[in-house]
Design an enzyme around this catalytic site. Structure first.
Site, short mmCIF file in Angstrom:
data_model
loop_
_atom_site.label_atom_id
_atom_site.label_comp_id
_atom_site.label_asym_id
_atom_site.label_seq_id
_atom_site.Cartn_x
_atom_site.Cartn_y
_atom_site.Cartn_z
N THR A 26 -26.85 7.38 -1.85
CA THR A 26 -26.89 8.14 -0.60
C THR A 26 -26.13 7.37 0.47
OG1 THR A 26 -28.27 9.48 0.87
CG2 THR A 26 -29.09 7.27 0.38
N CYS A 32 -32.28 6.69 9.30
CA CYS A 32 -32.91 7.22 8.08
C CYS A 32 -33.23 6.07 7.12
CB CYS A 32 -31.96 8.19 7.37
SG CYS A 32 -31.52 9.65 8.33
N HIS A 49 -33.82 10.59 0.83
CA HIS A 49 -33.14 10.21 2.07
C HIS A 49 -34.00 10.77 3.21
CE1 HIS A 49 -29.11 9.59 4.29
NE2 HIS A 49 -30.01 9.94 5.22
#
Length: 165
Positions: A26, A32, A49
């Site tokens: 990711t 995040c 994520h």
């Protein structure tokens, strides 16, 4: 051999599961947090994520449960168990949760990165999944890639290069 065919990409507010020889990646981890849960001996892993700490803060119907730490980790856990992982063998690695902007405020609501890290840790603890290693905080974005055959999480951090945990 061109290994790029074996990379499964996880989007923002998304979750996927892989089995070796696939790897999972990711990008765009600012505040995040990328959460990897894996069973190394079976060479399977899932990655979420996570964008925000708590789905209870959302007032919308049909919300994306993969966006929030509390719901995304529950889904990740169920998915990997449903696909053969063993609860006692699960381990986790996490990265991200940066403070991407500086604020002249001490308001907790602006500390999204730290709140995401805390929420992820709390949810993994609820499922009794030990966090083996982490690369969290700071103020730089990250891209992470996990190989379920080795248990290695590669982390590319903006302006500082690549590390492995």
């Amino acid at each position: 051999m061109n290994i790029t065919n074996n990379i499964v990409k996880v989007g923002i507010a998304d979750m996927k599961m892989v089995e070796a020889p696939e790897v999972i990646r990711t990008s765009g981890l600012g505040s995040c947090v990328g959460v990897v849960v894996y069973d190394l001996s079976l060479k399977i892993a899932g990655m979420a994520h996570v964008m925000l700490p708590d789905s209870n803060l959302s007032k919308r119907e049909n919300l994306n449960e993969l966006k929030y730490a509390d719901t995304a980790i529950d889904i990740l856990y169920s998915t990997i168990i449903d696909n053969g992982a063993r609860k006692f063998a699960l381990k986790a690695k996490i990265a991200g949760g940066a403070q991407m902007f500086s604020f002249n405020s001490t308001k907790d609501v602006l500390r999204v990165g730290n709140r995401n890290i805390e929420a992820v840790i709390e949810r993994l603890n609820k499922h009794r999944i030990p966090i083996i290693s982490s690369d969290t905080g700071g103020n730089s974005g990250r891209t992470i890639e996990f190989d379920p055959s080795t248990g290695v999480l590669k982390i590319k951090t903006v302006n500082t290069g690549e590390t492995e945990i």
